[in-house]
Design an enzyme around this catalytic site. Structure first.
Site, PDB file in Angstrom:
ATOM      1  N   GLY A 120       0.782  -1.238   0.000  1.00  0.00           N
ATOM      2  CA  GLY A 120       0.000   0.000   0.000  1.00  0.00           C
ATOM      3  C   GLY A 120       0.810   1.282   0.000  1.00  0.00           C
ATOM      4  CB  SER A 121       4.301   2.246  -0.895  1.00  0.00           C
ATOM      5  OG  SER A 121       4.395   1.837  -2.241  1.00  0.00           O
ATOM      6  CG  HIS A 147       1.919  -2.626 -15.441  1.00  0.00           C
ATOM      7  ND1 HIS A 147       1.583  -3.804 -14.815  1.00  0.00           N
ATOM      8  CD2 HIS A 147       2.901  -2.934 -16.332  1.00  0.00           C
ATOM      9  CE1 HIS A 147       2.328  -4.789 -15.308  1.00  0.00           C
ATOM     10  NE2 HIS A 147       3.133  -4.284 -16.233  1.00  0.00           N
ATOM     11  CG  ASP A 167      -8.764  -2.184 -21.884  1.00  0.00           C
ATOM     12  OD1 ASP A 167      -8.156  -3.044 -21.215  1.00  0.00           O
ATOM     13  OD2 ASP A 167      -8.372  -1.769 -22.987  1.00  0.00           O
ATOM     14  CB  VAL A 225      -3.787  -8.440 -18.819  1.00  0.00           C
ATOM     15  CG1 VAL A 225      -2.723  -8.296 -17.735  1.00  0.00           C
ATOM     16  CG2 VAL A 225      -4.773  -9.537 -18.452  1.00  0.00           C
ATOM     17  CD  GLU A 252       4.676   2.315  -9.228  1.00  0.00           C
ATOM     18  OE1 GLU A 252       4.696   1.467 -10.116  1.00  0.00           O
ATOM     19  OE2 GLU A 252       4.508   2.030  -8.016  1.00  0.00           O
TER      20      GLU A 252
HETATM   21  C1  GAR Z   1       3.243  -0.919  -7.503  1.00  0.00           C
HETATM   22  O1  GAR Z   1       4.597  -0.721  -7.664  1.00  0.00           O
HETATM   23  C2  GAR Z   1       2.573  -1.135  -8.831  1.00  0.00           C
HETATM   24  O2  GAR Z   1       3.276  -0.627  -9.905  1.00  0.00           O
HETATM   25  C3  GAR Z   1       2.500  -2.625  -8.923  1.00  0.00           C
HETATM   26  O3  GAR Z   1       2.301  -3.070  -7.613  1.00  0.00           O
HETATM   27  C4  GAR Z   1       2.978  -2.198  -6.735  1.00  0.00           C
HETATM   28  C5  GAR Z   1       2.108  -1.972  -5.527  1.00  0.00           C
HETATM   29  O4  GAR Z   1       2.855  -1.410  -4.497  1.00  0.00           O
HETATM   30  N1  GAR Z   1       1.395  -3.014  -9.756  1.00  0.00           N
HETATM   31  C6  GAR Z   1       1.394  -4.106 -10.499  1.00  0.00           C
HETATM   32  O5  GAR Z   1       2.313  -4.869 -10.553  1.00  0.00           O
HETATM   33  C7  GAR Z   1       0.116  -4.280 -11.292  1.00  0.00           C
HETATM   34  N2  GAR Z   1       0.293  -5.268 -12.295  1.00  0.00           N
HETATM   35  P1  GAR Z   1       2.150  -0.776  -3.265  1.00  0.00           P
HETATM   36  O6  GAR Z   1       1.203  -1.809  -2.669  1.00  0.00           O
HETATM   37  O7  GAR Z   1       3.277  -0.459  -2.326  1.00  0.00           O
HETATM   38  O8  GAR Z   1       1.443   0.439  -3.740  1.00  0.00           O
END
Ligand code: GAR
Length: 355
Positions: free
Chosen positions: A175-176, A275, A307, A310, A340
């Site tokens: 959940g960052s 992503h 959408d 994937v 991100e």
């Molecule tokens: C994020 O880095 C995101 O890019 C990735 O999961 C991580 C979640 O981190 N998403 C995917 O891989 C989606 N296919 P978080 O829980 O620390 O936010």
């Protein structure tokens, strides 16, 4: 012109003569019918049931403006006529330009004239009442649906437009990104509030972070299906909870399940995903490993609309980072995440402005 539309009072008078010959009862009502709502629908169907055909006379745009104020009508006479003609119990629609309905009452000379329960026979305009009495037209006052009026609808809409937009975050992991979104909302930089956080993992860190910010955090049982897809019941529960919380936009942040109908349609253009690759490169799992194994010089993150595919939806923003010669997937992921954390709240804020 739509079926049932009558363009002149002469035409309506000849319609009346036809009805006279066939012994049928004509019902007339009039009004602005500016913003069709269920109160109108019930009122008009009740009026239609009193006779064999219903004529709805609507005020022209100038007279609506005079009667209701400068911001009205919301819909032009042509649009209002089209909507009314589409109701199966409305037989004819005519537009009249006077503030008063006397000209239509006189031209059509209906058997029954109806008004809504905001009137009584005695509160009808004197001129109209005298005419109805002279022509021997039966007056019927029909009850209104409480709380359903054009002005109540307009004030509900104004209230809905004024309230802060509501965001839900769905995630499966630490959940960052949820933290950065929640922090942006707390700092007044999101342009909305985070109203709900949901996870398909009951002990996911994202739920603790939501609780830290005082936001409702709900664990959804994903159910068991082949390939780990969400069950129909889980999808329904997610949709029900999003709708119950009046969510305007859904942000997926590390949500590892594939989203499908009915969620996709309910939030078309209003569901974002994050992503860790420069899509269309490396959709799906293990994006950082794939980027390193391919010997790429750079990677990054993509924020896109969700959408049915994937990681295939419209790309809204990408941020790039270099890949170092000795990079590990974890180090690359951490570098991507710093981007991100800044980019996702910004994209959410931009998107909220457009919905
Ligand atoms: C994020 O880095 C995101 O890019 C990735 O999961 C991580 C979640 O981190 N998403 C995917 O891989 C989606 N296919 P978080 O829980 O620390 O936010």
């Amino acid at each position: 012109m739509p079926k049932g539309f009558i363009s002149s009072l002469e035409e309506i008078a000849s319609l009346r003569q036809e009805f006279e010959k066939s012994g049928k009862k004509l019902v007339l009502t009039n009004g602005a019918f500016d913003l069709l709502h269920v109160g109108h629908v019930r009122y008009l169907s009740e009026a239609a049931a009193l006779g064999d055909a219903l004529v709805v006379a609507i005020n022209g745009d100038d007279s609506v403006r005079e009667l209701k104020g400068p911001g009205r009508p919301i819909n032009s006479a042509e649009e209002r006529a089209e909507m009314l003609c589409a109701l199966h119990f409305v037989d004819h629609v005519v537009v009249f330009e006077d503030r008063r309905a006397s000209c239509v009452i006189e031209a059509i000379h209906p058997h029954i004239y109806t008004k809504g329960g905001d009137y009584t026979p005695d509160s009808l305009i004197d001129e109209e009442r005298a005419l109805l009495d002279r022509l021997g037209i039966e007056i019927r006052i029909l009850s209104l649906v409480p709380g359903k009026s054009t002005s109540a609808t307009l004030s509900d809409m104004a209230e809905a437009a004024d309230r802060p937009k509501r965001v839900a975050i769905l995630g499966s992991g630490t959940g960052s990104n949820a933290r950065s979104i929640l922090q942006a909302a707390a700092d007044g930089k999101l342009g909305g509030e985070v109203a709900l956080v949901m996870s398909d993992v009951s002990n996911a860190g994202i739920l603790d972070i939501a609780a830290e910010f005082g936001v409702p955090a709900i664990a959804i049982d994903p159910g068991t299906t082949k390939g780990g897809h969400l069950t129909d019941a889980a999808l329904k529960e997610i949709l029900d909870r999003l709708q119950a919380a009046s969510i305007d936009l859904v942000a997926l942040a590390g949500f590892t399940r594939i989203v499908r109908e009915p969620l996709l349609s309910a939030f078309a253009g209003k569901m974002l995903n994050l992503h860790p690759s420069l899509l269309p490169k490396y959709p799906g799992l293990h994006a950082c490993i794939k980027a390193i194994d391919s010997g790429d010089a750079e990677s990054g993150c993509t924020i896109h609309l969700v959408d049915a595919g994937v990681d295939t939806g419209e790309i809204l923003r990408q941020e790039r980072v270099p890949i170092q010669p000795d990079d590990t997937p974890a180090a690359l992921q951490a570098r991507i995440q710093t981007k991100e954390h800044v980019a996702y709240p910004k994209v959410i804020s931009e998107r909220l402005k457009s919905i």
